[in-house]
Write a protein that holds these residues in place. Sequence first.
Motif, short mmCIF file in Angstrom:
data_model
loop_
_atom_site.label_atom_id
_atom_site.label_comp_id
_atom_site.label_asym_id
_atom_site.label_seq_id
_atom_site.Cartn_x
_atom_site.Cartn_y
_atom_site.Cartn_z
N LYS A 35 33.61 32.64 26.24
CA LYS A 35 34.92 33.08 26.75
C LYS A 35 34.69 34.28 27.66
O LYS A 35 33.66 34.94 27.58
N ILE A 36 35.67 34.55 28.50
CA ILE A 36 35.62 35.71 29.40
C ILE A 36 36.68 36.70 28.94
O ILE A 36 37.82 36.32 28.66
N TYR A 37 36.28 37.97 28.88
CA TYR A 37 37.18 39.02 28.39
C TYR A 37 37.34 40.13 29.42
O TYR A 37 36.37 40.53 30.06
N PHE A 38 38.57 40.60 29.52
CA PHE A 38 38.89 41.75 30.35
C PHE A 38 39.63 42.73 29.45
O PHE A 38 40.47 42.33 28.64
N PRO A 55 50.08 33.12 31.65
CA PRO A 55 48.69 33.03 31.21
C PRO A 55 47.75 32.21 32.09
O PRO A 55 46.54 32.27 31.90
N GLU A 56 48.27 31.49 33.07
CA GLU A 56 47.39 30.75 33.97
C GLU A 56 46.77 31.74 34.95
O GLU A 56 47.47 32.35 35.76
N VAL A 57 45.45 31.92 34.87
CA VAL A 57 44.74 32.88 35.71
C VAL A 57 43.60 32.20 36.44
O VAL A 57 43.22 31.07 36.11
N LYS A 58 43.05 32.90 37.41
CA LYS A 58 41.86 32.45 38.13
C LYS A 58 40.84 33.58 38.10
O LYS A 58 41.20 34.76 38.09
N ILE A 59 39.58 33.20 38.08
CA ILE A 59 38.49 34.16 38.15
C ILE A 59 37.62 33.76 39.33
O ILE A 59 37.16 32.61 39.40
N GLU A 65 35.45 29.69 42.14
CA GLU A 65 36.73 30.05 41.56
C GLU A 65 36.96 29.17 40.34
O GLU A 65 36.82 27.96 40.41
N PHE A 66 37.30 29.82 39.25
CA PHE A 66 37.54 29.13 37.98
C PHE A 66 39.00 29.30 37.60
O PHE A 66 39.58 30.36 37.81
N SER A 67 39.59 28.28 37.02
CA SER A 67 40.93 28.41 36.46
C SER A 67 40.79 28.58 34.96
O SER A 67 39.82 28.13 34.35
N THR A 103 39.97 31.45 28.47
CA THR A 103 39.25 30.21 28.26
C THR A 103 39.28 29.48 29.59
O THR A 103 40.36 29.17 30.11
N LEU A 104 38.10 29.21 30.14
CA LEU A 104 38.02 28.56 31.44
C LEU A 104 38.30 27.07 31.32
O LEU A 104 37.82 26.41 30.38
N ASP A 105 39.08 26.55 32.28
CA ASP A 105 39.39 25.13 32.33
C ASP A 105 38.38 24.40 33.21
O ASP A 105 37.80 23.41 32.80
N ASP A 106 38.22 24.91 34.42
CA ASP A 106 37.47 24.16 35.40
C ASP A 106 37.03 25.06 36.56
O ASP A 106 37.61 26.11 36.79
N ILE A 107 36.01 24.59 37.28
CA ILE A 107 35.63 25.23 38.54
C ILE A 107 36.53 24.63 39.60
O ILE A 107 36.63 23.40 39.73
#
Length: 109
Positions: A35-38, A55-59, A65-67, A103-107
Amino acid sequence: MEIKEERFRPILVTKGRKTGKPHSVWLRAVKYNEKIYFSRHRPDGDWYQNSIANPEVKIQYNNMEFSGKAVAVTDEKLNEKLSQLKYPGEERANEKRVAIEVTLDDIIK
């Protein structure tokens, strides 16, 4: 997941809770248990409040770019662990913080 580093500096893109427009910010992030944490000192930051409201974010990181979906971290022990990972050997690792878990969904790209 294409992010291999435990600590890294991506761009977190949230949807503005008032404007609905994208809000991008460079942050120090921690990858832990896939998981990714900020985190931040107080819950008053726009990116934090935006991610709770929408809660829908992008990184964005390393030209990718990940959703993902963000949730507030409510486990105090996990928050403590994240601070230790984010600031190893630093005094501020002992400060109380608030965090989101992504929690990443996809690239995307």
